[in-house]
Design a protein around this motif. Structure first.
Motif, PDB file in Angstrom:
ATOM      1  N   GLN A  97       0.827  -1.206   0.000  1.00 51.68           N
ATOM      2  CA  GLN A  97       0.000   0.000   0.000  1.00 51.68           C
ATOM      3  C   GLN A  97       0.862   1.259   0.000  1.00 51.68           C
ATOM      4  OE1 GLN A  97      -2.749  -0.422   3.274  1.00 51.68           O
ATOM      5  NE2 GLN A  97      -3.906  -2.067   2.267  1.00 51.68           N
ATOM      6  N   GLY A 100       2.075   1.847  -3.521  1.00 55.00           N
ATOM      7  CA  GLY A 100       1.027   2.409  -4.358  1.00 55.00           C
ATOM      8  C   GLY A 100       0.784   3.871  -4.070  1.00 55.00           C
ATOM      9  N   ASN A 342      -1.094  -2.336  -4.038  1.00 59.52           N
ATOM     10  CA  ASN A 342      -0.599  -1.217  -4.838  1.00 59.52           C
ATOM     11  C   ASN A 342      -1.718  -0.307  -5.307  1.00 59.52           C
ATOM     12  OD1 ASN A 342       2.208  -2.881  -6.572  1.00 59.52           O
ATOM     13  ND2 ASN A 342       1.994  -2.102  -4.496  1.00 59.52           N
ATOM     14  N   GLU A 343      -2.786  -0.907  -5.812  1.00 59.86           N
ATOM     15  CA  GLU A 343      -3.895  -0.108  -6.344  1.00 59.86           C
ATOM     16  C   GLU A 343      -4.684   0.574  -5.233  1.00 59.86           C
ATOM     17  OE1 GLU A 343      -3.943   0.675  -9.235  1.00 59.86           O
ATOM     18  OE2 GLU A 343      -2.892  -0.879 -10.339  1.00 59.86           O
ATOM     19  N   SER A 346      -2.665   3.542  -4.274  1.00 65.29           N
ATOM     20  CA  SER A 346      -2.743   4.610  -5.274  1.00 65.29           C
ATOM     21  C   SER A 346      -4.126   5.249  -5.331  1.00 65.29           C
ATOM     22  CB  SER A 346      -2.374   4.064  -6.661  1.00 65.29           C
ATOM     23  OG  SER A 346      -3.352   3.128  -7.098  1.00 65.29           O
ATOM     24  N   CYS A 510       7.063   2.832 -11.475  1.00 60.83           N
ATOM     25  CA  CYS A 510       6.412   1.544 -11.174  1.00 60.83           C
ATOM     26  C   CYS A 510       6.939   0.499 -12.108  1.00 60.83           C
ATOM     27  CB  CYS A 510       4.898   1.662 -11.311  1.00 60.83           C
ATOM     28  SG  CYS A 510       4.171   2.816 -10.099  1.00 60.83           S
TER      29      CYS A 510
END
Length: 510
Positions: A97, A100, A342-343, A346, A510
């Motif tokens: 996290q 992201g 990650n998402e 972000s 990334c």
């Protein structure tokens, strides 16, 4: 008419463009998933391979030592590793996290916090290894085996310490998609382990100490390689050096780690308990031999040396089908965790939903392939590992159950990965407790003993527990409000955020 034709042409063109865009998105997401999953698979196969190789070399030393090794590996190490692996999975959540959210320097701090928490946890658990002989004597184990297990347990202490670092560093690198180095190091580790085991056991004739020393050397080779990569400057944005900040906010990280540990342990111990139950069926030796071909390193706590030797002869040196399949699925599970984390970091809830769909499609496809193979060849697989007719027939009778277990086993670990990536470990822990220990285990006991179905009844219970857990996890993931999870993730990261001395540095790509 011409205007109608033009409208139809524009609609058709839009659909084709939309379909093409969807294909590109699927291909792009699949590449990201396999970029993470492939090194993870290689690493897990190599790690599992070192355990199997050591077991094989110990088997050439004596049956008593092999039985002691099996005891320690399946009880002590599995118990401790279950806790450590579970608690380390908090690193996956936080590092994924943070990456992201582009809080790169926080990843190094989260890694150091996990080291502190895991080392303290291991210190509390050390009596499991220090007093192994006494523990196994209390369990009613043969005195010679218990004594051997106590000696082997001491050798496993440096091995388990190395796992704390290797596991967490892998999660840290995986979160930033730099885990290709782990694949190379793991492959070299396996090669080094083979060389050292052969040299120490067969050439220098060091016996059991040689076999265990080779395991320790190869495991620390991996850790040293990881440290060289991190401290040597290959992670300049995410590793800013050791910091006193790692000692802050340990309590909330500890609580997340405990939730992760409970979630993983409830899964690992479930299978161990079921294999143990198989040992108390009418024909324990045949049941455990059959189980051990599907599940690695079965439990031998209730058997004498002669029985252990017979079981080892037909199973311990064989390839373990389910274990190798699990290595692949666990690689995808790691990818699921990273992509979701990650998402979420972000702030892209739609990307989270899309990633979950693609990951589940990949794992389900693989599960169906393995399911078909198990159905097609399940009746003959047993003869690849044993000449014992009775054991082979028992395996054949379990082939259908195995096929469905493998199918479900390709789904629920990935769902667990999604949960870890989103920080839902506590909810999954409750699901595991109810499904495995409230449903699967009681059903297995009733069918196996009350209805005298033996190992088939136990496995039906196992499958029932996995089925209910898979359905529950699917429902949890389906009903999760990912926009709300994005907000929770953002709040958590802001709460634990610490200023970096180099906040003006450029963000890594990334």
């Amino acid at each position: 008419m011409d205007e109608d034709n033009n409208i139809e042409e524009r609609l058709l063109s839009f659909k084709e463009e939309e379909g093409s865009n969807l294909k590109r998105r699927i291909c792009s997401e699949s590449k990201k998933i396999w970029r993470i999953a492939t090194p993870g698979v290689i690493s897990r196969v190599s790690s599992f391979g070192t355990i199997v190789v050591t077991q094989s070399f110990v088997g050439h030393i004596s049956a008593v030592d092999l039985a002691g090794y099996a005891l320690v590996q399946t009880l002590s190490v599995r118990f401790v590793n279950g806790i450590l692996i579970g608690m380390s999975s908090a690193t996956e959540t936080l590092c994924g996290q943070a990456y992201g959210a582009k809080q790169y320097h926080m990843m190094g701090i989260y890694l150091q916090r996990s080291w502190i928490i895991d080392l303290i946890t291991l210190l509390i658990l050390l009596p499991v290894f220090l007093f192994a002989t006494q523990i196994f004597n209390l369990l009613g184990q043969d005195g010679a085996i218990a004594k051997s297990a106590g000696y082997i347990s001491l050798w496993f202490i440096p091995f388990v310490i190395s796992l704390i670092f290797s596991l967490t560093v892998q999660m840290y690198l995986q979160a930033q998609q730099k885990n290709l180095i782990i694949a190379w190091l793991s492959a070299l580790q396996f090669a080094l382990h083979l060389l050292c085991s052969w040299l120490f056991v067969f050439v220098l004739e060091l016996g059991l100490p040689g076999a265990m020393a080779a395991l320790c050397i190869s495991s620390w080779f991996l850790v040293v390689g990881e440290f060289v990569y991190i401290f040597g400057g290959w992670c300049p944005e995410t590793w800013k050096g050791f910091s006193i900040a790692a000692a802050k906010d340990l309590w909330p990280v500890f609580k997340l780690s405990v939730s992760s540990g409970a979630m993983i342990c409830l899964e690992l111990w479930y299978y161990a308990i079921l294999v143990l139950l198989a040992g108390y069926t009418t024909d324990a030796q045949v049941s455990i031999s059959a189980f051990s071909i599907w599940y690695p390193m079965s439990l031998y706590t209730h058997l004498n040396i002669v029985a252990v030797s017979k079981i080892v002869g037909v199973s311990i040196f064989s390839l373990n089908i389910n274990a190798w399949i699990v290595m692949i699925i666990l690689g995808i599970m790691g990818a699921a965790c990273v992509r979701v984390a990650n998402e979420l970091g972000s702030g892209n809830a739609e990307a989270v939903r899309f990633s979950i769909k693609v990951i589940m499609a990949i794992s389900l496809t693989m599960g169906i392939v393995f399911w078909i193979l198990c159905l097609a060849f399940g009746k003959s697989i047993g003869y690849l590992f044993t000449n014992e007719e009775e054991v082979a027939e028992t395996i054949s009778g379990l082939s259908i159950l195995l096929a469905f277990t493998v199918l479900l086993g390709s789904i629920f670990p990935v769902l667990s990965g999604v949960a870890v990536g989103s920080g839902l470990q506590s909810k999954v822990a409750v699901i595991n407790l109810i499904c495995f220990y409230g449903i699967g285990l009681p059903v297995g006991i009733v069918l196996g003993y009350w209805f005298n179905l033996g190992v088939q009844g136990i496995w039906v219970g196992l499958t029932g527990g996995v089925l209910t857990q898979t359905c529950s996890l699917s429902t949890l993931i389906w009903r999760t409000n990912w926009d709300e999870e994005v907000s929770k993730t953002s709040a958590r990261l802001k709460k634990w955020y610490l200023e970096s001395p180099s906040d003006n540095d450029k963000n890594i790509e990334c």
